[in-house]
Enzyme design. Structure first.
Site, PDB file in Angstrom:
ATOM      1  N   CYS A 197       0.856  -1.192   0.000  1.00 27.22           N
ATOM      2  CA  CYS A 197       0.000   0.000   0.000  1.00 27.22           C
ATOM      3  C   CYS A 197       0.889   1.238   0.000  1.00 27.22           C
ATOM      4  CB  CYS A 197      -0.910  -0.016   1.226  1.00 27.22           C
ATOM      5  SG  CYS A 197      -1.709   1.549   1.610  1.00 27.22           S
ATOM      6  N   CYS A 200       0.573   3.385   3.140  1.00 22.21           N
ATOM      7  CA  CYS A 200       1.176   2.686   4.285  1.00 22.21           C
ATOM      8  C   CYS A 200       2.697   2.700   4.167  1.00 22.21           C
ATOM      9  CB  CYS A 200       0.681   1.242   4.359  1.00 22.21           C
ATOM     10  SG  CYS A 200      -1.120   1.078   4.341  1.00 22.21           S
TER      11      CYS A 200
END
Length: 488
Positions: free
Chosen positions: A412, A415
């Site tokens: 991600c 992230c």
């Protein structure tokens, strides 16, 4: 006769109603709470168990949770939040396209909320884009609104007026930066894949990224980089064999048997993991409505990750490790304050008014930190024999540097952004704590080749600490939500 009977009945009825009212009034105002059904009572205990054990003194230091809560929530959090909204700290240059060095890339998350919007270069303050060489220039801060080309000429003129001695100092500084033993794998800011990201519209929160890819990242961090033999299994590790009633006690017996430095290393990683999870719970992606994403606190998810009843006692340990990490980074900020207190050090963006206000706010935070009486004592680390201490310190550094490389394996993008920033922030804090002599010997009026911080390190340090401060503030909010749930 019937009239008498009716009067008696009426008086009796009035007396019964009055008596019932008085009795009910006393029962309602009695100090004792009304009896609860056993189911409701058990539910309250379960909800309370999330945070009721989060109290008292932390391991490996002389500080308690309650003191940190008050200090952070009232003195630090409001100021650090404002500071990270300033231009100098909101723009972070990062390479989110570096390949994972440890296993085949799983590909990037296709969920729309995983995406990071890069900031167009035209929106980046010129002083930030211009690089490190002018970041301490007082003259650079006096420039007003002129074109970028004119600014570039002025900067060149300023640079050309430096004395030979100053030029040599800057050259030494640059060579030292290249040779330093960093705790993190730093991104090459000159890479064409490195982009500026505005952190404010790309906040850390739950995006929907989960599953085997996310689990593999954390498993690699814990299993391969925390000084742990494979024969010792972490609590709640799904790969661990059945241990009966052990519930991880074997792991903690092993952990307590480690030297302080290795024990600290594990607690730092666990604290970082806890902070990230708290942010995911506090800014959780709920069901989308009216064509847009909705984020907010998810109490059930918080309990799933931190309730002792649901984590076999792990929840409180995880949260206490967050507080321990907070103390470590707080100590680093205390130690590095002389570096920023020097008059010629400016957090340069090109806007003199903005830069002055930013530095003033940073110095206010340093002054608050100096009033906190219970700092972590880093002198207790690497205090053995010189050879053994040097080997252990290098091992400590390399393990953490490897963890910073693992962040390039996060699928991600959002992230990955916050994972890279926070590991670099912690790495910078460790670099500060282990550079005490160099910081003490800083010259008052010129740069030093003994100790330097790049802008990327400064931005990561402050934003990383802000994440911890925000996590502790979120814990207060979750306490309130859990109390509300108990009243229902």
């Amino acid at each position: 006769m019937w009239r008498i009977t009716l009067q008696v009945f009426t008086v009796s009825l009035v007396a019964w109603l009055f008596g019932s009212f008085v009795l009910g009034w006393f029962q309602h105002h009695d100090d004792k709470p009304p009896p609860q059904r056993s189911g409701a009572s058990e539910s309250g205990k379960s909800e309370q168990s999330c945070l009721c054990h989060l109290t008292g003194v932390l391991d490996d230091c002389f500080c308690d949770v309650e003191s940190i809560d008050v200090f952070n929530n009232f003195k630090i959090y409001p100021r650090i939040k404002k500071l990270t909204e300033r231009d100098y700290f909101r723009y972070y240059k990062v390479n989110l396209k570096r390949p994972c060095p440890f296993w085949p890339d799983d590909g990037h998350c296709s969920i729309k909320d995983c995406h990071v919007e890069a900031c167009p270069e035209s929106k980046i303050p010129f002083g930030i884009k211009s690089g490190n060489y002018n970041k301490y220039s007082q003259a650079a801060n006096t420039m007003t609104d002129v074109s970028e080309c004119e600014q570039a000429k002025e900067l060149g003129a300023i640079n050309s007026t430096l004395s030979n001695q100053s030029k040599e100092a800057f050259a030494d500084w640059a060579r030292h930066d290249d040779a330093q033993d960093h705790f993190c794998e730093l991104d090459d800011e000159t890479s064409p894949d490195a982009e500026y990201v505005d952190l404010l519209p790309n906040p850390e929160r739950f995006t929907g990224y989960k599953g085997p890819s996310a689990w593999r990242v954390w498993n690699s961090i814990y299993e391969e980089n925390c000084f742990k033999p494979r024969s010792v299994y972490r609590p709640l590790n799904p790969l661990a064999p059945s241990r009966g009633d052990d519930d991880g006690e074997g792991f903690y017996q092993w952990l307590e048997g480690l030297c302080l430095e290795k024990r600290v290393f594990y607690r730092l990683i666990s604290g970082l993991h806890s902070s990230i999870n708290i942010h995911l719970c506090a800014q959780y992606l709920h069901d989308e409505g009216w064509g847009r994403s909705v984020w907010g606190p998810n109490v059930q998810e918080f309990r799933h990750r931190f309730d002792d009843a649901e984590t076999k006692g792990e929840g409180t340990r995880r949260l206490k490790n967050l507080y321990f990490l907070y103390l470590i980074e707080l100590r680093a900020l205390y130690k590095v304050s002389p570096y920023f207190e020097r008059a010629f050090v400016n957090l340069y963006t090109g806007n003199s008014q903005e830069d002055g206000a930013t530095k003033e706010l940073l110095l206010q935070i340093f002054n608050e930190i100096k009033t906190f009486p219970m700092h972590f004592d880093e002198k207790s680390m690497f205090a053995g024999g010189k050879i053994e201490a040097k080997i252990l310190k290098e091992e400590f550094r390399l393990h953490f540097k490897n963890i910073s490389r693992i962040m390039d394996c996060v699928g991600c993008s959002k992230c990955r952004l916050w994972g890279k920033l926070q590991t670099q922030g912690l790495g910078t804090a460790l670099k500060i704590l282990f550079s005490e002599k160099e910081i003490k010997n800083l010259p008052e009026h010129s740069p030093s080749k003994g100790f330097q911080l790049t802008r990327q390190e400064i931005v990561a340090l402050i934003n990383g600490f802000s994440r911890l401060s925000t996590s502790i503030n979120y814990l207060h909010n979750f306490r309130m939500l859990l109390q509300e749930n108990r009243r229902k």
